[in-house]
Scaffold this motif. Structure first.
Motif, short mmCIF file in Angstrom:
data_model
loop_
_atom_site.label_atom_id
_atom_site.label_comp_id
_atom_site.label_asym_id
_atom_site.label_seq_id
_atom_site.Cartn_x
_atom_site.Cartn_y
_atom_site.Cartn_z
N ASP A 85 -34.58 -9.26 -12.11
CA ASP A 85 -34.67 -8.85 -13.53
C ASP A 85 -35.87 -9.50 -14.22
O ASP A 85 -36.55 -8.87 -15.03
CB ASP A 85 -33.38 -9.20 -14.27
CG ASP A 85 -32.21 -8.33 -13.83
OD1 ASP A 85 -32.45 -7.16 -13.46
OD2 ASP A 85 -31.06 -8.82 -13.82
N GLU A 132 -34.87 -7.60 0.74
CA GLU A 132 -35.29 -6.62 -0.27
C GLU A 132 -36.65 -6.01 0.05
O GLU A 132 -37.00 -4.96 -0.49
CB GLU A 132 -35.26 -7.25 -1.67
CG GLU A 132 -33.88 -7.84 -1.96
CD GLU A 132 -33.63 -8.23 -3.41
OE1 GLU A 132 -34.32 -7.71 -4.30
OE2 GLU A 132 -32.73 -9.06 -3.64
N ASN A 185 -28.30 -11.32 0.28
CA ASN A 185 -27.95 -12.05 -0.94
C ASN A 185 -27.12 -13.30 -0.62
O ASN A 185 -26.11 -13.21 0.04
CB ASN A 185 -27.11 -11.17 -1.87
CG ASN A 185 -27.94 -10.12 -2.58
OD1 ASN A 185 -28.57 -9.28 -1.93
ND2 ASN A 185 -27.96 -10.16 -3.89
N GLU A 194 -28.04 -16.92 -13.64
CA GLU A 194 -28.61 -15.65 -14.09
C GLU A 194 -28.29 -14.59 -13.02
O GLU A 194 -28.36 -13.40 -13.27
CB GLU A 194 -30.13 -15.76 -14.25
CG GLU A 194 -30.84 -16.09 -12.94
CD GLU A 194 -32.33 -16.38 -13.08
OE1 GLU A 194 -32.89 -16.18 -14.16
OE2 GLU A 194 -32.93 -16.83 -12.07
N LYS A 195 -27.96 -15.03 -11.80
CA LYS A 195 -27.63 -14.12 -10.71
C LYS A 195 -26.16 -13.70 -10.85
O LYS A 195 -25.36 -14.41 -11.47
CB LYS A 195 -27.86 -14.81 -9.36
CG LYS A 195 -29.26 -15.38 -9.18
CD LYS A 195 -30.21 -14.40 -8.53
CE LYS A 195 -31.67 -14.78 -8.58
NZ LYS A 195 -32.08 -16.05 -8.08
N LEU A 196 -25.83 -12.57 -10.24
CA LEU A 196 -24.54 -11.93 -10.50
C LEU A 196 -23.33 -12.88 -10.43
O LEU A 196 -22.57 -13.00 -11.40
CB LEU A 196 -24.33 -10.77 -9.51
CG LEU A 196 -23.00 -10.03 -9.67
CD1 LEU A 196 -23.01 -9.14 -10.91
CD2 LEU A 196 -22.70 -9.17 -8.44
N PHE A 200 -21.29 -14.31 -13.73
CA PHE A 200 -20.00 -13.72 -14.05
C PHE A 200 -18.88 -14.78 -14.06
O PHE A 200 -17.98 -14.71 -14.88
CB PHE A 200 -19.68 -12.57 -13.08
CG PHE A 200 -20.38 -11.27 -13.48
CD1 PHE A 200 -21.59 -11.26 -14.15
CD2 PHE A 200 -19.80 -10.04 -13.16
CE1 PHE A 200 -22.22 -10.07 -14.51
CE2 PHE A 200 -20.41 -8.83 -13.53
CZ PHE A 200 -21.63 -8.85 -14.20
N PRO A 211 -21.50 -7.84 -17.67
CA PRO A 211 -22.34 -6.64 -17.71
C PRO A 211 -22.66 -6.08 -16.33
O PRO A 211 -23.55 -6.54 -15.64
CB PRO A 211 -23.63 -7.16 -18.39
CG PRO A 211 -23.69 -8.61 -18.02
CD PRO A 211 -22.28 -9.08 -17.86
N VAL A 212 -21.90 -5.04 -15.92
CA VAL A 212 -22.13 -4.39 -14.62
C VAL A 212 -23.17 -3.29 -14.82
O VAL A 212 -22.99 -2.41 -15.67
CB VAL A 212 -20.80 -3.80 -14.08
CG1 VAL A 212 -21.05 -2.97 -12.82
CG2 VAL A 212 -19.80 -4.91 -13.82
N ASN A 218 -23.77 -0.01 -6.59
CA ASN A 218 -24.79 -0.59 -5.69
C ASN A 218 -24.11 -1.57 -4.74
O ASN A 218 -23.15 -2.25 -5.11
CB ASN A 218 -25.86 -1.30 -6.52
CG ASN A 218 -26.51 -0.35 -7.49
OD1 ASN A 218 -25.86 0.09 -8.44
ND2 ASN A 218 -27.75 0.01 -7.25
N ARG A 220 -24.40 -4.80 -1.98
CA ARG A 220 -25.15 -5.96 -1.51
C ARG A 220 -24.37 -6.60 -0.35
O ARG A 220 -23.15 -6.49 -0.29
CB ARG A 220 -25.37 -7.00 -2.63
CG ARG A 220 -26.23 -6.49 -3.80
CD ARG A 220 -27.64 -6.25 -3.36
NE ARG A 220 -28.54 -5.81 -4.42
CZ ARG A 220 -28.86 -4.53 -4.65
NH1 ARG A 220 -28.32 -3.56 -3.94
NH2 ARG A 220 -29.74 -4.21 -5.59
N TRP A 222 -23.41 -10.09 1.29
CA TRP A 222 -23.36 -11.47 0.76
C TRP A 222 -23.17 -12.51 1.86
O TRP A 222 -22.34 -12.35 2.75
CB TRP A 222 -22.23 -11.59 -0.26
CG TRP A 222 -22.51 -10.76 -1.48
CD1 TRP A 222 -22.10 -9.46 -1.69
CD2 TRP A 222 -23.28 -11.13 -2.62
NE1 TRP A 222 -22.58 -9.02 -2.91
CE2 TRP A 222 -23.30 -10.02 -3.50
CE3 TRP A 222 -23.97 -12.29 -2.99
CZ2 TRP A 222 -23.98 -10.05 -4.72
CZ3 TRP A 222 -24.64 -12.32 -4.21
CH2 TRP A 222 -24.63 -11.20 -5.06
#
Ligand code: NAD
Ligand code: TYD
Length: 353
Positions: A85, A132, A185, A194-196, A200, A211-212, A218, A220, A222
């Motif tokens: 982001d 990525e 990931n 700041e990462k998912l 969360f 905020p999804v 999508n 990922r 893990w």
């Protein structure tokens, strides 16, 4: 030399190296950006062979000085800007650090090592990269292998792909012993919130919206950070020069399913009724250019070096949630910049060596 050792994965790599190789001399080279915190290394900072040098990998002369001073014979390069982001908002910084910084490090290692009587003998330059760079997979199948052509979409993945190409160019052109791994990931303690996953967990704790992006479809793959650190130790010591290895846990999750599981685990550990925080899930505008699916085939690494992930996802997730709930002051201090101010005072104008 470990670059980016004060960051999320780097701090686990340093701890793994210190534990597995107590006789090593390890120099952590880190600029201490917003994502780098020496607090992540508090438990190992007094280990006898460990040193910290606050330096920017883009500062070629300083890196040469460090390589000479410590007679560096191996580099594990993790320093980077790492958040997709942020790369969408500020691509220049990503090109500067990830591309020019990696090039500066390669050139410093090349000039210092080529000047030695034994040259590249016994040396290794190891770049930690990401899955990525391969682009995105369709929802219904396929894996990234080491042969998948590069097709990066975000400014972050474009910068990592570019730095991978420079690493290969140094191997192919100058014969520098280089290795690259491309990992999926990571999650676990000390990841900047700041990462998912850490974002969360912290939001659930404080009853804030989750905020999804888009419809949460999508996917990922893990991997628990300590499993990645173990793979890095193994590849650094036993990987083939010139090789690329993929690292992943065969552990794919749609974002929405992962978030529901995270809510379940976090509510349970907080003593809240099951599903209490589900209403916090909020679907928001999708990320620009959001890659649909990543999935890594890490068969080569398992076959050649015998690596397999050790933790089941629910187990790793529970350890992670517990760590964040037990360390609210860490989250507060990294997000407010408190640790930053503290280390600025300690290291701001000081040059170690
Ligand atoms: P992070 O953002 O937590 O840490 C990055 C570290 O690099 C920080 O300590 C920062 O201070 C340092 N740094 C940044 N710019 C620097 C510079 N110019 N000079 C010196 N140090 C600098 O990142 P992370 O998640 O730990 O990722 C580490 C590496 O692993 C990155 O190269 C990333 O691309 C790669 N990677 C990450 C993941 C993941 O899921 N986090 C997955 C695969 C690969
Ligand atoms: P992230 O942790 O940023 O890692 P990456 O973008 O490198 O995969 O994001 C993981 C996934 O979660 C990704 O598909 C984007 C999504 N996401 C959200 O839905 N909401 C968020 O607030 C964040 C940070 C990520």
């Amino acid at each position: 030399m470990v670059t980016g050792g004060a960051g999320f994965i780097g701090s686990h790599v340093i701890r793994t190296l210190i534990n597995n190789h107590p006789d090593y001399r390890i120099v952590n080279v880190d600029k201490l950006t917003y994502a780098g915190n020496l607090e992540n290394l508090r438990d190992v900072e007094n280990a006898s062979g460990y040193r910290f040098e606050r330096a920017d990998i883009c500062d070629y002369n300083r890196i040469c000085e460090i390589i000479d001073h410590y007679s560096i014979d191996g580099i594990i390069h993790l320093a980077a800007e790492s958040h997709v982001d942020r790369s969408i908002v500020d691509p220049f910084t990503f090109a500067h650090t990830n591309v020019m910084g990696t090039l500066s490090l390669l050139q410093a290692a090349r000039t210092r090592w080529e000047a030695l009587p034994d040259g590249y003998n016994g040396k290794t330059f190891y770049h930690i990269s990401t899955d990525e760079v391969y682009g995105a997979l369709p929802a219904d199948g396929g894996f990234f292998t080491e042969e998948t052509p590069y097709s990066p979409h975000s400014p972050y993945s474009a910068s990592k792909a570019s730095s991978d190409h420079f690493v290969r160019a140094y191997h192919d052109t100058y014969g520098m012993p280089c290795i690259i791994t491309n990992c999926s990931n990571n999650y676990g303690p000390n990841q900047f919130p700041e990462k998912l996953i850490p974002l969360f967990i912290n939001n659930i704790l404080h009853h804030r919206p989750l905020p999804v992006y888009g419809a949460g479809l999508n996917v990922r793959d893990w991997l628990y950070v300590e499993d990645h650190a173990r793979a890095i130790d193994l590849v650094f010591h036993n990987g083939r020069a010139g090789a690329t290895y993929n690292i992943g846990g065969f552990n794919e999750w749609r974002n929405i399913d992962l978030v529901r599981l995270l809510v379940k685990v976090t509510d349970r550990l907080l003593g809240r009724p099951e599903g209490d925080s589900l209403p916090l899930i909020t679907f928001v505008t999708d990320r620009k250019g959001h890659d649909l699916r990543y999935a890594i085939d890490s068969t080569l690494l398992s076959r050649e070096l015998g690596w397999t992930p050790s933790l089941q996802f629910e187990e790793g997730l529970e350890k992670t949630v517990r760590w964040y709930l037990d360390n609210p002051e860490w989250v507060g201090n990294v997000t407010s910049g408190e640790y930053q101010k503290y280390y600025e005072t300690m290291y701001g104008s000081r040059k170690n060596l």
